[in-house]
Enzyme design. Structure first.
Site, mmCIF file in Angstrom:
data_model
loop_
_atom_site.group_PDB
_atom_site.id
_atom_site.type_symbol
_atom_site.label_atom_id
_atom_site.label_comp_id
_atom_site.label_asym_id
_atom_site.label_seq_id
_atom_site.Cartn_x
_atom_site.Cartn_y
_atom_site.Cartn_z
ATOM 1 N N TYR A 78 0.868 -1.250 -0.020
ATOM 2 C CA TYR A 78 0.060 -0.205 -0.112
ATOM 3 C C TYR A 78 0.823 1.204 0.005
ATOM 4 O O TYR A 78 2.040 1.176 0.145
ATOM 5 C CB TYR A 78 -0.884 -0.025 1.117
ATOM 6 C CG TYR A 78 -0.411 0.366 2.428
ATOM 7 C CD1 TYR A 78 -0.225 1.693 2.930
ATOM 8 C CD2 TYR A 78 0.191 -0.669 3.165
ATOM 9 C CE1 TYR A 78 0.390 2.005 4.188
ATOM 10 C CE2 TYR A 78 0.561 -0.393 4.769
ATOM 11 C CZ TYR A 78 0.635 0.875 5.014
ATOM 12 O OH TYR A 78 1.346 1.305 6.104
ATOM 13 N N CYS A 79 0.292 2.199 -0.377
ATOM 14 C CA CYS A 79 1.024 3.571 -0.525
ATOM 15 C C CYS A 79 -0.315 4.559 -0.082
ATOM 16 O O CYS A 79 -1.013 4.358 0.863
ATOM 17 C CB CYS A 79 1.399 3.991 -1.736
ATOM 18 S SG CYS A 79 0.258 4.058 -3.028
ATOM 19 N N GLY A 80 -0.093 5.766 -0.412
ATOM 20 C CA GLY A 80 -0.872 7.012 -0.250
ATOM 21 C C GLY A 80 -2.358 6.741 -0.545
ATOM 22 O O GLY A 80 -3.389 6.991 0.163
ATOM 23 N N GLY A 133 -2.844 4.226 -3.611
ATOM 24 C CA GLY A 133 -3.029 2.970 -4.418
ATOM 25 C C GLY A 133 -2.417 3.030 -5.702
ATOM 26 O O GLY A 133 -2.350 2.325 -6.659
ATOM 27 N N TRP A 160 -3.239 4.236 2.283
ATOM 28 C CA TRP A 160 -3.199 4.768 3.718
ATOM 29 C C TRP A 160 -4.425 5.680 3.917
ATOM 30 O O TRP A 160 -4.815 5.435 5.094
ATOM 31 C CB TRP A 160 -2.081 5.610 3.877
ATOM 32 C CG TRP A 160 -1.759 6.323 5.051
ATOM 33 C CD1 TRP A 160 -1.825 7.865 5.247
ATOM 34 C CD2 TRP A 160 -1.812 5.854 6.596
ATOM 35 N NE1 TRP A 160 -1.696 8.092 6.570
ATOM 36 C CE2 TRP A 160 -1.473 6.799 7.241
ATOM 37 C CE3 TRP A 160 -1.784 4.664 6.875
ATOM 38 C CZ2 TRP A 160 -1.580 6.753 8.788
ATOM 39 C CZ3 TRP A 160 -1.597 4.549 8.194
ATOM 40 C CH2 TRP A 160 -1.468 5.570 9.054
#
Length: 127
Positions: A83-85, A87, A112
């Site tokens: 995961y990131c901020g 997607g 996130w």
């Protein structure tokens, strides 16, 4: 408010997303509740991870994941949820890991932002 991304970046992300499996935060929540074994990987920048990340996530930033993944996760069949901020970076990282032979990689759409909106457990790190 969501960040407005450049057209060529979005083209690159959409190309990667055509090859990777995505899941939602609810999917991850259900897997955690069921006791599924997987590694949750935060691919954001180190400062983003330090400010707050999903509980029990490991950090392998998008800029170094290809270099460092084999040391942290030597078995390419290990289930990974990236995961990131939101997607996008996680989709790019998942695509790269698949090209390296990792066979069980998923990108968490919403990242996130969706994790915190769902009220799921978070941790902070000291830099």
């Amino acid at each position: 408010m969501a960040k407005q991304h450049a057209p060529q970046f979005l083209k690159l992300v959409n190309d990667a997303k055509s090859r990777v499996t995505e899941c939602t935060v609810d999917d991850v929540k259900a897997r955690l509740a069921a006791g599924d074994k997987f590694i949750l990987v935060d691919v954001r920048e180190e400062s983003e991870f330090a400010a707050g990340h999903a509980a029990n996530a490991i950090h392998l930033g998008k800029g170094v994941i290809e270099r460092d993944i084999e040391a942290k996760v030597p078995d390419p069949a290990t289930p990974l949820v990236l995961y990131c901020g939101g997607g996008f970076r996680s989709a790019l990282a998942a695509d790269a890991l698949q090209k390296m032979g990792y066979t069980n990689v998923i990108s968490m759409d919403g990242g996130w932002r969706a994790w915190t909106q769902a009220g799921l457990p978070v941790e902070k790190s000291l830099l």
